[in-house]
Design an enzyme around this catalytic site. Sequence first.
Site, mmCIF file in Angstrom:
data_model
loop_
_atom_site.group_PDB
_atom_site.id
_atom_site.type_symbol
_atom_site.label_atom_id
_atom_site.label_comp_id
_atom_site.label_asym_id
_atom_site.label_seq_id
_atom_site.Cartn_x
_atom_site.Cartn_y
_atom_site.Cartn_z
ATOM 1 C CE LYS A 103 39.916 3.663 20.726
ATOM 2 N NZ LYS A 103 39.984 4.486 19.497
ATOM 3 C CE LYS A 140 31.747 3.255 17.070
ATOM 4 N NZ LYS A 140 33.027 3.083 16.532
ATOM 5 C CE LYS A 156 34.449 9.672 15.629
ATOM 6 N NZ LYS A 156 35.588 9.067 16.216
#
Length: 334
Positions: free
Chosen positions: A200, A197, A115
Amino acid sequence: MINDKKLLYSGMQATGTLTLGNYLGALKNWVTLNEEYECLYGVMDLHSLTVRQVPADFRKNARSLYALYVAAGLDPEKNCIYYQSHVSGHAELSWILSCFTYMGELNRMTQFKDKAAKHADNINAGLYTYPVLMAADILLYQADLVPVGADQKQHLEITRDIAQRFNSIYGDVFTIPEPYIAKAGAKIMSLQEPEKKMSKSDENANATIKLLDDRDTIIRKFKRAVTDSDTVVRYAEEKPGISNLMDIYSCVTGKTNEEIEREFAGKGYGDFKLAVGEAVADELAPLQARYAELMADKSYLDAMIKMNDEKAQYYANKTLRKVQKKVGLTERIR
Ligand code: ATP
Ligand code: LTN
């Protein structure tokens, strides 16, 4: 233990619409495990603040997430489905636990590294201490089992380490939680880059199936899914695109890889992709219908949120008071 049942705890961040990865990796398993356990599910809105949110959209997403939990089959009258930010104990316990967590441990967290790379302009302290808040969520309710996707495994490990460390100093305060990571569906990959992966927050709309995508969109996205230049439907490491589609098909139909390989022997990728698209659209149709009903019934959802917020507060306070006492904070004068 509540009502003689073991306790299950889980939750998701309230950012954007859920994907098929969130559904197959987590939500669907919550529903399967639901009867066996006493269950609490949080709308993890405090965690969502680690990334900048537009306030009005954020509020809508949180409510939509609540409705999706219910639409997927979790009954809010039998399960405690609540907002994390409505129970102040999460933030309070998180502070205490942060004093029992080493920076060296947090430095190893792969989600933080990912992140931080993705949001290089906003590497805030919340992103760094995210796993401590997650540990507080779980330990606050004395959870026995935490069903999550494979990407959360490391966060469950640090939760266990923090709990064990605390218990070794103060006695048996926290239940040590077990992760539940189902084999099938634990890591659904992007339809466009099957090495990554399904997430969203992916900017490429074709990479993810959203739980609220309509039937035509779902089928179209599967048709466009990246595969390989071979033609045989077969599960193999060197065929990540097809293997991912097989995982998805297996999760929604219950068929094994061998059964799927047999079903599509002699047929092309086109037929297979269409079958996967149709199976996923069929699986999601009842959830989407229920979601629309729920979003239209404001007073029902509001009543459920209010009732469950209170229930969660009650459980949380029990643990929090115990922890405060153990570490030596002065009790309130009543
Ligand atoms: P973001 O892209 O914003 O980081 P996310 O899609 O990873 O979000 P989370 O809210 O972090 O979603 O995850 C909710 C739950 O869904 C977690 O239990 C997580 O492990 C699971 N999950 C997320 N993505 C996948 C995936 N691709 N396959 C299986 N499970 C997943
Ligand atoms: N970090 C989790 C969301 C989450 C969670 C939790 C999951 C926050 N707190 C407690 C299980 C238990 C994620 O899915 N990204």
